[in-house]
Design a protein around this motif. Sequence first.
Motif, PDB file in Angstrom:
ATOM      1  N   LYS A 255      -9.746  -0.739   0.023  1.00 53.22           N
ATOM      2  CA  LYS A 255      -9.641   0.710  -0.175  1.00 53.22           C
ATOM      3  C   LYS A 255      -8.175   1.112  -0.156  1.00 53.22           C
ATOM      4  O   LYS A 255      -7.319   0.369   0.298  1.00 53.22           O
ATOM      5  CB  LYS A 255     -10.413   1.445   0.928  1.00 53.22           C
ATOM      6  N   GLY A 256      -7.911   2.309  -0.662  1.00 46.97           N
ATOM      7  CA  GLY A 256      -6.527   2.783  -0.732  1.00 46.97           C
ATOM      8  C   GLY A 256      -5.889   2.453  -2.073  1.00 46.97           C
ATOM      9  O   GLY A 256      -6.571   2.107  -3.043  1.00 46.97           O
TER      10      GLY A 256
ATOM     11  N   TYR B 131       0.846  -1.193   0.000  1.00 47.02           N
ATOM     12  CA  TYR B 131       0.000   0.000   0.000  1.00 47.02           C
ATOM     13  C   TYR B 131       0.883   1.245   0.000  1.00 47.02           C
ATOM     14  O   TYR B 131       1.962   1.264   0.613  1.00 47.02           O
ATOM     15  CB  TYR B 131      -0.915   0.015   1.225  1.00 47.02           C
ATOM     16  N   VAL B 132       0.414   2.277  -0.685  1.00 47.38           N
ATOM     17  CA  VAL B 132       1.114   3.557  -0.786  1.00 47.38           C
ATOM     18  C   VAL B 132       0.139   4.665  -0.397  1.00 47.38           C
ATOM     19  O   VAL B 132      -1.033   4.644  -0.799  1.00 47.38           O
ATOM     20  CB  VAL B 132       1.653   3.787  -2.212  1.00 47.38           C
ATOM     21  N   ASP B 133       0.610   5.616   0.379  1.00 47.63           N
ATOM     22  CA  ASP B 133      -0.244   6.697   0.868  1.00 47.63           C
ATOM     23  C   ASP B 133      -0.437   7.762  -0.212  1.00 47.63           C
ATOM     24  O   ASP B 133       0.044   8.885  -0.114  1.00 47.63           O
ATOM     25  CB  ASP B 133       0.356   7.312   2.132  1.00 47.63           C
ATOM     26  N   TYR B 134      -1.167   7.377  -1.245  1.00 48.15           N
ATOM     27  CA  TYR B 134      -1.496   8.276  -2.352  1.00 48.15           C
ATOM     28  C   TYR B 134      -2.899   8.835  -2.106  1.00 48.15           C
ATOM     29  O   TYR B 134      -3.793   8.105  -1.672  1.00 48.15           O
ATOM     30  CB  TYR B 134      -1.461   7.507  -3.673  1.00 48.15           C
TER      31      TYR B 134
ATOM     32  N   GLN C 116      -4.099   1.903   7.240  1.00 50.11           N
ATOM     33  CA  GLN C 116      -3.360   0.782   6.668  1.00 50.11           C
ATOM     34  C   GLN C 116      -1.884   1.145   6.542  1.00 50.11           C
ATOM     35  O   GLN C 116      -1.556   2.268   6.133  1.00 50.11           O
ATOM     36  CB  GLN C 116      -3.916   0.427   5.280  1.00 50.11           C
ATOM     37  N   PRO C 117      -0.945   0.244   6.887  1.00 49.17           N
ATOM     38  CA  PRO C 117       0.482   0.527   6.682  1.00 49.17           C
ATOM     39  C   PRO C 117       0.733   0.864   5.208  1.00 49.17           C
ATOM     40  O   PRO C 117       0.357   0.096   4.323  1.00 49.17           O
ATOM     41  CB  PRO C 117       1.163  -0.788   7.085  1.00 49.17           C
ATOM     42  N   ALA C 118       1.331   2.020   4.957  1.00 41.59           N
ATOM     43  CA  ALA C 118       1.500   2.472   3.576  1.00 41.59           C
ATOM     44  C   ALA C 118       2.761   3.307   3.457  1.00 41.59           C
ATOM     45  O   ALA C 118       3.111   4.074   4.351  1.00 41.59           O
ATOM     46  CB  ALA C 118       0.283   3.274   3.132  1.00 41.59           C
ATOM     47  N   TRP C 119       3.423   3.198   2.313  1.00 42.22           N
ATOM     48  CA  TRP C 119       4.638   3.973   2.052  1.00 42.22           C
ATOM     49  C   TRP C 119       4.297   5.441   1.874  1.00 42.22           C
ATOM     50  O   TRP C 119       3.306   5.787   1.216  1.00 42.22           O
ATOM     51  CB  TRP C 119       5.336   3.452   0.795  1.00 42.22           C
ATOM     52  N   THR C 120       5.123   6.308   2.444  1.00 41.88           N
ATOM     53  CA  THR C 120       4.948   7.745   2.270  1.00 41.88           C
ATOM     54  C   THR C 120       5.461   8.192   0.908  1.00 41.88           C
ATOM     55  O   THR C 120       6.253   7.484   0.274  1.00 41.88           O
ATOM     56  CB  THR C 120       5.712   8.527   3.360  1.00 41.88           C
ATOM     57  N   LEU C 121       5.021   9.354   0.463  1.00 42.92           N
ATOM     58  CA  LEU C 121       5.470   9.918  -0.803  1.00 42.92           C
ATOM     59  C   LEU C 121       6.113  11.275  -0.574  1.00 42.92           C
ATOM     60  O   LEU C 121       5.564  12.123   0.135  1.00 42.92           O
ATOM     61  CB  LEU C 121       4.289  10.081  -1.765  1.00 42.92           C
TER      62      LEU C 121
END
Length: 270
Positions: free
Chosen positions: A127-128, A80-83, A262-267
């Motif tokens: 979602k996400g 997951y990515v925090d987009y 949800q654990p997600a990579w920051t951008l």
Amino acid sequence: MGGGYLLIILVLLVVTNGITYGASQLTSDGVSYQKNGETITVKQALDELITKSSKVDDLEEHAKVYKYAYLADAVKVGDYVDYNAGEWKESASKPIKQGEFGGYANGQSKNNSVEWCNSDSYKTQLKGWRVLKVVSNQVYLVHAGQPECYYHAGGGYSEASVKALNDRANEYKNEYADSAHALNYEEAKAITGSTSSTTDDLQKTGDYYWLATIDGNTNLYGVGFTGNIYGGGNNYSWGFRPVIVLKSKILTTGKGTDEFGQPAWTLIAP
């Protein structure tokens, strides 16, 4: 400044250690002082200070290499990515005729999902945004679920529907996006390497959704609630999954959480 860092003074004479200097002598290489028995000119002292300052700047730049990483080097497929694609500015009912999108409400996050598009017997809670693939230094994200529904009718509308789906994906772009399109047959099949049913929830969402590819018989490919891929879909309201191609060299500081926890990579923009 020229002349070896010319010292700006408010008087024409200055007395240092009992020695009088004329204004014409007051340059950084013309004024000196004693340090540990050694004569040091102001110019030498300034040069040393500037060199040290440059080294500090270099260290800060090197530190950035360790603080940030390229997203493309850090992620793997399915992460997951925090987009953030923003939120809807209006409401739209579930579509009932060719070319219509809908199923969302004003103020609803575009990162969230429409629970079902055709029948409440088939639902998704996903979602996400997730990593679909990485090509060179660009990360492709796909919506984990279905942010809206689309109605595709039979009778020669396939090309129009493919265009509509791909054009609609642009509604999900933000400052990190390079381009966008709708998930297609090749991309969906590449997730598992098969068109059969699967437990992989990157392909299986729990509801039916369209793929922006014509099946060869004037209809569109679709993905079933079990994750199987098949052709012949028409006259249905099914889900739509946009794909976002991120700009090259996007950075990350590691994993945090997205708006859903949800654990997600920051951008981070490069």
